[in-house]
Design a protein around this motif. Structure first.
Motif: not given
Ligand code: SF4
Ligand SMILES: Cc1cc2nc3c(=O)[nH]c(=O)nc-3n(C[C@H](O)[C@H](O)[C@H](O)COP(=O)(O)OP(=O)(O)OC[C@H]3O[C@@H](n4cnc5c(N)ncnc54)[C@H](O)[C@@H]3O)c2cc1C
Ligand code: SF4
Ligand code: FES
Lengths: 281, 345
Positions: B138-140, B247-250, B297-299, B301-303, B315-323, B331-333
């Motif tokens: 988690c890194f919300c 898996a990503c919520p966004t 592009q994916r990252f 776009h999010k950051l 547009s990342c919420v830190g849910c950690g699902r990609c981790v 992953n984004i981390v």
């Molecule tokens: S941690 Fe990964 S799956 Fe969760 S919002 Fe960020 S990019 Fe998407």
């Protein structure tokens, strides 16, 4: 474009359009006139805007609206055959129905930046499609603009889209100069021979004009370089970008480059705006 | 006003909510927990912190019909899919996933509004579920989400023996008003709740990714970040499977396709992924030909791109699902850390 859903119809839901006229322009381009089933235009648009045409069960694709907004009865599209959808569209007949949604995107700034300017249109091949809408609009509001130069080139004479209109109408209009060119010499052609960028250089327009540039990527690149050499700044040159599109409303993510969505923030861009985008188009 | 319910009474609470609206909550099936429709037989799982898929499905389904075209007596007819009109309640949405909905709102509720999504948002009541024990992935917190105070129409906290309930919006209050099994709280309850929150925040603060370094990621960073040679190194293990985007919520990219129903053609939309090689393919070429470009592009776009268009909101919420879910350990981390290392060199 209004975000109002008061008509109850989501922007992704198309209307039915009837094909009322089909013209063979070149061996691989046909122009289609489309109306509402009860007659009349499906919607209002501005020059440079596009619409999604769909043959249900085949595919859907984005096309420039090539008719001028001043035309009341129909919208026209010039479509180059190059795949599943466009092959199918070319096989349709007058009276056939398709679906249409739009208009999408921004438009050439005909009411603002282009007003009062001397205009230079530079088009290659099917790139005439978006510019023809502007040329039609400018012709119908002639007093609002300065001189008009149209430089248009194609592979061969038979590949020039809208040849009859260009030679029959545009060439004869007041204050309009048409310059045609084809890539290679051929029998029955006594006009200019050579690529668009080279002809552009040869003609040597004064750099106080505003240029509108559309065509294949390679033509755009070299024509833009030529315009720069001629003393134009990127702020004086408008062009359109073409990326894969699905939704047309800036949500499906497909046409995203940098912070822009070409379907919504484009397809028309001033060349200095394009410079600010990551190099991915 | 906070209310309470003893933990044993949860099944009664579910039944009471289900009287009012369709109830979706985390359900364990075949070892995986995901949001599903509740009935008296469902095995509700409130112990798993994060559902495998985010609840975005309930508002932006993985696959949904848009309209049907059919030919009647030679005429083409277009029939739009009816919009959602049943009220539903989503119970158990974590703070990160709730922020995920804020991100999707920016996309689908901005001009021109997506009426399919808007109807679901209108009919859905979201019960957010505060986190007690955030996990390593988690890194919300990096994105300013407070997992102990997640918001939503209603917030619930679950302690060893008690569920605490607080309505935050008129919609949440309307639901609360129709439930008669919630009891009053007293000072001791309030103190316990505050202590629980403090404890959760302390846990998250100690997690390895809780406070990632975001300097240099923002709307103005396009040029420098885009051109960085780091992408060439980072993307290599990527298999282009798209698991991270699903898996990503966004992630909101979608495709529109045809389905032949036998007596007409249904046009439907389904999730798509910018990680796929045909995502941007055109008749005359592709503007992202390499996996490096698609990964970037994916990252970006999010950051970078998303914040540029949305007042700095990532547009990342830190849910950690990609981790947790990337088969290649990307992953984004990793991306954020690689750029941090570069910046601090
Ligand atoms: S941690 Fe990964 S799956 Fe969760 S919002 Fe960020 S990019 Fe998407
Ligand atoms: C803003 C814009 C304006 C356009 N204006 C015109 C026009 O006025 N006249 C014209 O002939 N063509 C125009 N195009 C290109 C046209 O959309 C494609 O040629 C057409 O979609 C190809 O479809 P297809 O099924 O025949 O080809 P296929 O190769 O079978 O298509 C496969 C898929 O790729 C997509 N696709 C293929 N080529 C393109 C492309 N160049 N751009 C975007 N998506 C593509 C299709 O939508 C389809 O989903 C325009 C494209 C855009 C983005
Ligand atoms: S980053 Fe991982 S999960 Fe995402 S597409 Fe690449 S391999 Fe799949
Ligand atoms: S076509 Fe969907 S975002 Fe542009």
């Amino acid at each position: 474009m209004s975000g109002c859903n008061c008509s109850g119809r989501d922007v992704l839901i198309p209307q039915v359009g009837v094909i009322t006229d089909i013209r063979t322009e070149t061996p691989d381009v046909k122009s289609f006139r489309v109306c509402a089933p009860g007659g009349g235009k499906l919607f209002e648009h501005m020059p440079g805007q596009c619409a999604m045409l769909c043959v249900p069960g085949v595919s859907e694709g984005m096309f420039s609206i090539t008719s001028s907004p001043t035309v009341q009865d129909y919208q026209e599209f010039s479509i180059k055959r190059c795949g599943m959808l466009t092959d199918h569209l070319h096989s349709l007949s007058v009276g056939d129905q398709i679906t249409v949604r739009g208009p999408y995107g921004n438009h050439f700034p005909v009411e603002s930046e282009l007003r009062g300017k001397d205009l230079l249109f530079v088009a290659g091949g099917i790139g005439l499609a978006p510019l023809r809408s502007v040329i039609g609009y400018v012709s119908d509001h002639r007093a609002d603009y300065g001189t008009v130069d149209i430089l248009y080139g194609s592979r061969s004479k038979e590949d020039l889209v809208k040849y009859d209109e260009i030679t029959g109408v545009w060439s004869k209009a007041d204050g309009v100069n048409v310059h045609l060119t084809i890539d290679r010499a051929e029998d029955g052609w006594d006009g200019h021979v050579g690529f668009v960028p080279a002809y552009l250089k040869e003609l040597g327009f004064s750099s106080d004009k505003t240029a509108l540039l559309c065509g294949p990527p390679i033509m755009i690149r070299f024509s833009l370089e030529t315009l720069m050499e001629m003393g134009f700044s990127k702020k004086q040159v408008y062009t359109t970008l073409e990326l894969r599109m699905k939704c047309g409303v800036g949500k499906c993510g497909r046409c995203n480059i940098g912070s822009k969505y070409v379907c919504k923030d484009g397809p028309v861009f001033r060349c200095d705006e394009i410079d600010a985008l990551p190099d991915e188009y | 006003m906070t209310q309470r319910l003893s933990r044993e009474e949860l099944p009664r609470l579910y039944a009471a909510i289900a009287q009012v609206a369709d109830l979706f909550l985390p359900v364990k099936r075949a070892g995986k927990t995901n949001f599903a429709l509740w009935n008296t037989q469902t095995e509700v799982d409130l112990d798993t912190l994060k559902t495998a898929k985010s609840p975005k499905d309930l508002f932006f389904p993985q696959c949904e019909p848009l309209y049907t075209c059919d030919w009647r007596e030679g005429n083409l007819t277009v029939t739009a899919q009816a919009l959602a009109e049943r009220d539903f309640v989503v119970f158990g949405v974590r703070g990160c996933d709730l922020r995920g909905l804020d991100v999707l709102d920016r996309v689908f509720l901005s001009d021109p509004v997506d009426s399919f999504y808007a109807a679901r948002r209108e009919h859905g009541t979201v019960i957010a579920f505060a986190c007690r024990e955030p996990e390593e992935s988690c890194f919300c917190r990096t994105f300013g989400v407070d997992c102990a105070e997640p918001g939503g129409d209603v917030t619930v906290w679950l302690t060893d023996g008690t569920l605490y309930w607080r309505a935050n919006t008129p919609k949440g209050q309307a639901l609360t008003d129709r439930l008669d099994l919630l009891g009053k709280t007293d000072d001791a309850d309030e103190q316990r709740l505050a202590a629980e929150q403090t404890a959760a925040r302390e846990i998250i603060d100690r997690l390895p990714y809780a406070n990632l370094f975001l300097d240099g990621w923002n709307g103005d960073a396009t040029e420098a970040r885009f051109a960085s040679p780091l992408w060439e190194k980072l993307y290599r293990p990527c298999l282009a499977c798209g698991a991270c985007t699903f898996a990503c919520p966004t992630c909101q990219c979608y495709d529109i396709r045809d389905y032949d129903t036998g007596n007409g053609v249904q046009r439907f939309r389904c999730w798509d992924s910018c990680m796929y090689s045909d995502f941007t393919m055109m008749a005359h070429g592709n503007n992202r030909t390499s996996q490096m470009q698609r990964f970037r592009q994916r990252f970006m776009h999010k950051l970078v791109y998303f914040p540029a268009n949305n007042d700095g909101m990532y547009s990342c919420v830190g849910c950690g699902r990609c981790v947790e879910q990337c088969p290649s350990g990307l992953n984004i981390v990793k991306v954020i850390k690689a750029f941090e290392k570069e910046a601090k060199k």
